[in-house]
Structure formats: C-alpha cells, structure tokens
Design a protein around this motif. Structure first.
Motif, PDB file in Angstrom:
ATOM      1  N   SER A  57      -2.845 -16.366  62.622  1.00  0.00           N
ATOM      2  CA  SER A  57      -3.170 -15.694  62.203  1.00  0.00           C
ATOM      3  C   SER A  57      -3.124 -15.176  60.877  1.00  0.00           C
ATOM      4  O   SER A  57      -1.918 -15.202  60.514  1.00  0.00           O
ATOM      5  CB  SER A  57      -3.635 -14.751  63.714  1.00  0.00           C
ATOM      6  OG  SER A  57      -2.569 -13.159  63.281  1.00  0.00           O
ATOM      7  N   LEU A  58      -3.662 -14.994  60.037  1.00  0.00           N
ATOM      8  CA  LEU A  58      -4.394 -14.040  58.907  1.00  0.00           C
ATOM      9  C   LEU A  58      -5.452 -13.410  58.862  1.00  0.00           C
ATOM     10  O   LEU A  58      -6.518 -13.469  59.395  1.00  0.00           O
ATOM     11  CB  LEU A  58      -4.609 -15.487  57.711  1.00  0.00           C
ATOM     12  CG  LEU A  58      -4.240 -15.210  56.370  1.00  0.00           C
ATOM     13  CD1 LEU A  58      -2.664 -15.209  56.561  1.00  0.00           C
ATOM     14  CD2 LEU A  58      -4.719 -16.929  55.749  1.00  0.00           C
ATOM     15  N   ARG A  59      -5.606 -12.444  57.899  1.00  0.00           N
ATOM     16  CA  ARG A  59      -5.892 -11.716  56.982  1.00  0.00           C
ATOM     17  C   ARG A  59      -6.201 -11.681  55.875  1.00  0.00           C
ATOM     18  O   ARG A  59      -4.991 -11.466  55.081  1.00  0.00           O
ATOM     19  CB  ARG A  59      -5.578  -9.939  57.852  1.00  0.00           C
ATOM     20  CG  ARG A  59      -5.256  -9.284  58.858  1.00  0.00           C
ATOM     21  CD  ARG A  59      -5.229  -8.445  59.595  1.00  0.00           C
ATOM     22  NE  ARG A  59      -5.625  -6.839  59.358  1.00  0.00           N
ATOM     23  CZ  ARG A  59      -6.405  -6.574  59.734  1.00  0.00           C
ATOM     24  NH1 ARG A  59      -7.054  -7.060  60.969  1.00  0.00           N
ATOM     25  NH2 ARG A  59      -7.430  -5.506  59.019  1.00  0.00           N
ATOM     26  N   VAL A  60      -7.357 -11.780  55.177  1.00  0.00           N
ATOM     27  CA  VAL A  60      -7.275 -12.155  53.339  1.00  0.00           C
ATOM     28  C   VAL A  60      -8.793 -11.240  54.034  1.00  0.00           C
ATOM     29  O   VAL A  60     -10.072 -11.570  54.267  1.00  0.00           O
ATOM     30  CB  VAL A  60      -7.647 -13.350  53.182  1.00  0.00           C
ATOM     31  CG1 VAL A  60      -5.873 -13.818  53.961  1.00  0.00           C
ATOM     32  CG2 VAL A  60      -8.459 -14.549  54.208  1.00  0.00           C
ATOM     33  N   ARG A  61      -9.085 -10.687  51.891  1.00  0.00           N
ATOM     34  CA  ARG A  61     -10.055 -10.543  52.298  1.00  0.00           C
ATOM     35  C   ARG A  61      -9.721 -11.147  50.274  1.00  0.00           C
ATOM     36  O   ARG A  61      -9.185 -10.838  49.685  1.00  0.00           O
ATOM     37  CB  ARG A  61     -10.211  -9.157  51.557  1.00  0.00           C
ATOM     38  CG  ARG A  61     -11.503  -8.691  50.962  1.00  0.00           C
ATOM     39  CD  ARG A  61     -11.296  -7.129  51.183  1.00  0.00           C
ATOM     40  NE  ARG A  61     -10.121  -6.105  50.170  1.00  0.00           N
ATOM     41  CZ  ARG A  61     -10.586  -6.107  48.787  1.00  0.00           C
ATOM     42  NH1 ARG A  61     -11.781  -6.226  48.236  1.00  0.00           N
ATOM     43  NH2 ARG A  61      -9.128  -5.529  48.265  1.00  0.00           N
ATOM     44  N   ARG A  62     -10.909 -11.224  49.690  1.00  0.00           N
ATOM     45  CA  ARG A  62     -11.309 -11.893  48.665  1.00  0.00           C
ATOM     46  C   ARG A  62     -11.508 -10.848  47.439  1.00  0.00           C
ATOM     47  O   ARG A  62     -12.387  -9.991  47.713  1.00  0.00           O
ATOM     48  CB  ARG A  62     -12.645 -12.701  48.068  1.00  0.00           C
ATOM     49  CG  ARG A  62     -12.221 -13.132  47.507  1.00  0.00           C
ATOM     50  CD  ARG A  62     -11.642 -14.460  46.290  1.00  0.00           C
ATOM     51  NE  ARG A  62     -10.880 -14.903  44.894  1.00  0.00           N
ATOM     52  CZ  ARG A  62     -11.084 -15.909  45.557  1.00  0.00           C
ATOM     53  NH1 ARG A  62     -11.849 -17.315  46.012  1.00  0.00           N
ATOM     54  NH2 ARG A  62     -11.411 -16.625  43.503  1.00  0.00           N
ATOM     55  N   GLN A  63     -10.730 -10.715  45.963  1.00  0.00           N
ATOM     56  CA  GLN A  63     -10.492  -9.947  45.494  1.00  0.00           C
ATOM     57  C   GLN A  63     -12.504  -9.961  44.646  1.00  0.00           C
ATOM     58  O   GLN A  63     -12.928 -11.108  44.666  1.00  0.00           O
ATOM     59  CB  GLN A  63      -9.839 -10.090  44.321  1.00  0.00           C
ATOM     60  CG  GLN A  63      -9.732  -8.735  43.830  1.00  0.00           C
ATOM     61  CD  GLN A  63      -9.042  -9.002  42.059  1.00  0.00           C
ATOM     62  OE1 GLN A  63      -8.701 -10.034  41.673  1.00  0.00           O
ATOM     63  NE2 GLN A  63      -8.192  -7.760  41.600  1.00  0.00           N
TER      64      GLN A  63
END
Length: 201
Positions: A57-63
């Motif tokens: 799994s992965l948690r990412v947010r784009r600046q």
C-alpha cells in the motif's frame, strides 16, 4: 555525515531533473509510453524491492494540486490496475497535463522505504513525478544540471518528502537499502527516489 552523498557531502539545491510546475486540473489526460532508450540500461540494473507480504500500500498527496491516493496497489501477487491508474494521475506532468504509465517498482520503493521508517500510515508529499520529454528539454535548456535522460521521463522517479520526517533520515535509509537512485535536496527538504540503477547524490 560528510561523504554520504556525492558532490562532496550533502548537496543542496533543486532536483537536476525538475523545474517549476504549472497547475493543471486533474481530468481525462493523454498518456505516453515509456521511453525505451532510457529503460534499456536501467531496468536490469535496478535492485529488487524487499518482499512486503501479500499486499502493498501507499499514501501519497501531490503538492500544488492536492490530488491523492491512499490504499492498496498490489494484492494477491499482482498490481491493481485501477490503483495504478489513479497513481498515474497523481504523478502526472502538471505543466503538460499529461500522464504516463508509471513504473510500479517506484511505488514499491516508496512503500518499502515508508515501511522501514515505520511511516506506512504517513503520506508522502510528491513534489515531482513524471516529466514529458518536452518539459525535461525545457528544463535542460535553462540549467546545465538537468539530465537529458532523466528517469522522470520514464515514470521511474519521484521527488518527495514525508512531512514531519527528516529528509536526511529518509535519504540515508533509502540509500542504505540500495533499492535504486537516491538524491538528497536538503535546502528544499525533499528526496529524489527512483527504481533505476543504485546510486546516490
């Protein structure tokens, strides 16, 4: 820590592969294939990611855009196509409004590093992901430090940070794990991670 990375120690500055990004809405976007010429020498040299069990799994947010993904992208021995499609959008080239199929091994690198930092429940902030050849060429024309064969163009690299975590700590751990390329940009507080050949700067 002198000497951990190249260029005479910890190197500050902007990513040689990246430049300023413009804001483009997340909508149906065109896609490009991977750059075969860049991949040819990179894929075989990449180090394998450590086993992570049945799911990854992965948690990412784009600046800038705040587009995000949080969830499982690999289960039962295969990558989840819909999850990868969502990640492609998060990692898109913002200035060109263009996506590419990101190399899922990049997500494996990020997931493995987060797990080793006991940060699996924390969210990576993605500063830069995919770069079109046009974007990269434009950046290269403005700076001698921009690689003309950047792995950003192949969907194999990301510049990212873990808010609340030290970029130095993140870069050191990723470098020790030898999963791919690692670049520390301490002045801007982010780390370049890729799934190409093992190297550091």
């Amino acid at each position: 820590m002198p000497g951990l990375f190249g260029h005479g120690g910890l190197w500050s500055g902007a990513c040689p592969c990246c430049g300023p990004e413009g804001l483009v809405p997340a909508e149906a976007l065109p896609r490009r294939g991977l750059l075969a010429a860049v991949l040819a020498g990179s894929v075989a040299a990449a180090a394998p990611v450590q086993a992570q069990g049945a799911t990854r799994s992965l948690r990412v947010r784009r600046q800038v855009t705040n587009d995000s993904f949080s969830g499982v992208y690999f289960r039962d021995g295969r990558y989840d196509r819909e999850a990868l499609r969502q990640l492609d959008i998060v990692f898109r080239d913002l200035s060109r409004a263009e996506t590419t199929p990101m190399d899922p091994r990049l997500f494996d690198v990020m997931s493995t590093v987060a797990r080793q930092m006991d940060a699996s429940d924390e969210t990576f902030e993605v500063v830069s992901g995919y770069r079109t050849p046009e974007t990269n060429a434009g950046n290269a024309s403005r700076s001698r430090r921009v690689s003309r064969v950047s792995l950003h163009m192949s969907g194999m690299a990301a510049d990212c940070r873990l808010p609340g975590r030290s970029a130095v700590q993140l870069a050191r751990l990723a470098s020790e794990m030898r999963l791919g390329g690692v670049g520390l940009y301490s002045r801007d507080g982010f780390v370049h991670l890729d799934c190409g050949p093992v190297r550091r700067w």
